[in-house]
Design an enzyme around this catalytic site. Structure first.
Site, PDB file in Angstrom:
ATOM      1  N   HIS A  29      -5.469  14.101  -9.612  1.00 15.64           N
ATOM      2  CA  HIS A  29      -5.624  12.675  -9.902  1.00 15.64           C
ATOM      3  C   HIS A  29      -4.784  12.228 -11.097  1.00 15.64           C
ATOM      4  O   HIS A  29      -4.377  11.067 -11.161  1.00 15.64           O
ATOM      5  CB  HIS A  29      -7.098  12.344 -10.129  1.00 15.64           C
ATOM      6  CG  HIS A  29      -7.906  12.383  -8.864  1.00 15.64           C
ATOM      7  ND1 HIS A  29      -7.932  11.342  -7.968  1.00 15.64           N
ATOM      8  CD2 HIS A  29      -8.698  13.355  -8.331  1.00 15.64           C
ATOM      9  CE1 HIS A  29      -8.704  11.652  -6.940  1.00 15.64           C
ATOM     10  NE2 HIS A  29      -9.185  12.867  -7.138  1.00 15.64           N
ATOM     11  N   ASP A  37       0.849  -1.188   0.000  1.00 16.98           N
ATOM     12  CA  ASP A  37       0.000   0.000   0.000  1.00 16.98           C
ATOM     13  C   ASP A  37       0.887   1.241   0.000  1.00 16.98           C
ATOM     14  O   ASP A  37       1.762   1.389   0.862  1.00 16.98           O
ATOM     15  CB  ASP A  37      -0.909  -0.004   1.230  1.00 16.98           C
ATOM     16  CG  ASP A  37      -1.915   1.129   1.196  1.00 16.98           C
ATOM     17  OD1 ASP A  37      -3.010   0.930   0.636  1.00 16.98           O
ATOM     18  OD2 ASP A  37      -1.602   2.208   1.721  1.00 16.98           O
ATOM     19  N   GLU A  86      -4.720   2.319  -4.350  1.00 10.53           N
ATOM     20  CA  GLU A  86      -3.254   2.290  -4.252  1.00 10.53           C
ATOM     21  C   GLU A  86      -2.759   1.003  -3.615  1.00 10.53           C
ATOM     22  O   GLU A  86      -1.614   0.918  -3.175  1.00 10.53           O
ATOM     23  CB  GLU A  86      -2.747   3.497  -3.457  1.00 10.53           C
ATOM     24  CG  GLU A  86      -3.107   3.510  -1.988  1.00 10.53           C
ATOM     25  CD  GLU A  86      -4.462   4.124  -1.673  1.00 10.53           C
ATOM     26  OE1 GLU A  86      -4.665   4.540  -0.521  1.00 10.53           O
ATOM     27  OE2 GLU A  86      -5.316   4.204  -2.586  1.00 10.53           O
ATOM     28  N   ASN A 111      -2.979  12.754  -4.452  1.00  7.37           N
ATOM     29  CA  ASN A 111      -4.119  13.190  -5.259  1.00  7.37           C
ATOM     30  C   ASN A 111      -4.597  14.582  -4.850  1.00  7.37           C
ATOM     31  O   ASN A 111      -4.914  15.422  -5.700  1.00  7.37           O
ATOM     32  CB  ASN A 111      -5.267  12.193  -5.124  1.00  7.37           C
ATOM     33  CG  ASN A 111      -5.047  10.924  -5.929  1.00  7.37           C
ATOM     34  OD1 ASN A 111      -4.423  10.953  -6.984  1.00  7.37           O
ATOM     35  ND2 ASN A 111      -5.548   9.811  -5.436  1.00  7.37           N
ATOM     36  N   ASP A 132      -2.328   9.085 -11.038  1.00  5.63           N
ATOM     37  CA  ASP A 132      -2.286   7.995 -12.019  1.00  5.63           C
ATOM     38  C   ASP A 132      -0.853   7.729 -12.478  1.00  5.63           C
ATOM     39  O   ASP A 132      -0.439   6.574 -12.615  1.00  5.63           O
ATOM     40  CB  ASP A 132      -3.159   8.327 -13.228  1.00  5.63           C
ATOM     41  CG  ASP A 132      -4.646   8.242 -12.927  1.00  5.63           C
ATOM     42  OD1 ASP A 132      -5.010   7.717 -11.849  1.00  5.63           O
ATOM     43  OD2 ASP A 132      -5.448   8.697 -13.760  1.00  5.63           O
TER      44      ASP A 132
END
Length: 203
Positions: free
Chosen positions: A92, A79, A122, A87, A96
């Site tokens: 965002h 994680d 994530e 973000n 990505d």
């Protein structure tokens, strides 16, 4: 009369060949479309890694194999630390890019026999067959260190540093895949509580 028959026969033969060629072309196109749909069903569109559906099936298969062969099976849950802040701060689109970069970095560290998949958001899973906990921990420490040492190049020239927390669990005799995943998840949260950017083995 013979000329008319020959001409008609030639015309019909040409039409038949043309129809067969069209059918072959359509068959190839259909096969390509089916393969693309199959890939979309098992691949994460953003990272190109196997998706949750694919990983669930591979976990089922490897679980059965490990139970039969009595070989070790490890499952790691990875994680990205503080990813919401990425973000929120950079947007965002940058998030990505960070996920894509992370997936490439981890994929470059693991072995060909390991299966890395995007589990959601994530979170990623790494399935390691025929691997003892000490070897799996060493591999994951290498992953953790490489991620921390590999800045992500964002659009506009900015660089972003990432770290990852990892929970690792070994399949116990008679244990289900759901229980194995739950223990890997608990180890992950233990790694988070201990300060993140670390690998924790479930006991």
């Amino acid at each position: 009369m013979i000329g008319v028959v020959l001409a008609s026969s030639t015309f019909l033969t040409t039409r038949v060949h043309s129809a067969r060629a069209r059918l072959r072309s359509q068959k190839r196109e259909l096969a390509a479309a089916v393969e693309q749909i199959r890939e979309l069903a098992i691949r994460d569109e953003l990272t190109g890694l196997p998706n949750r559906r694919c990983m669930l099936e591979m976990m089922r298969l490897e679980h059965a194999r490990a139970q039969r062969s009595r070989q070790p099976l490890l499952l790691a849950q990875l994680d990205l630390d503080h990813f919401k802040a990425v973000n929120d701060t950079h947007g965002h689109a940058a998030g990505d890019v960070a996920l894509q970069s992370f997936a490439q970095t981890v994929h470059g560290c693991v072995r060909a026999s390991d299966l890395l998949a995007r589990w959601g958001g994530e979170e990623f899973l790494l399935l390691m067959a025929n691997t003892h906990p000490a070897d799996g921990t060493r591999l994951l420490e290498r992953v953790r260190a490489t991620v921390a040492a590999t800045p992500v190049a964002l659009p506009g020239g900015m660089q972003l540093s990432l770290t990852v927390s990892v929970g690792l669990a070994e399949l116990a005799p008679g244990e289900s895949t759901a229980a194995l995943l739950q223990r890997a998840d608990a180890a992950l949260y233990g790694a988070k509580r201990l300060g993140r950017n670390r690998v924790l083995l479930a006991h």
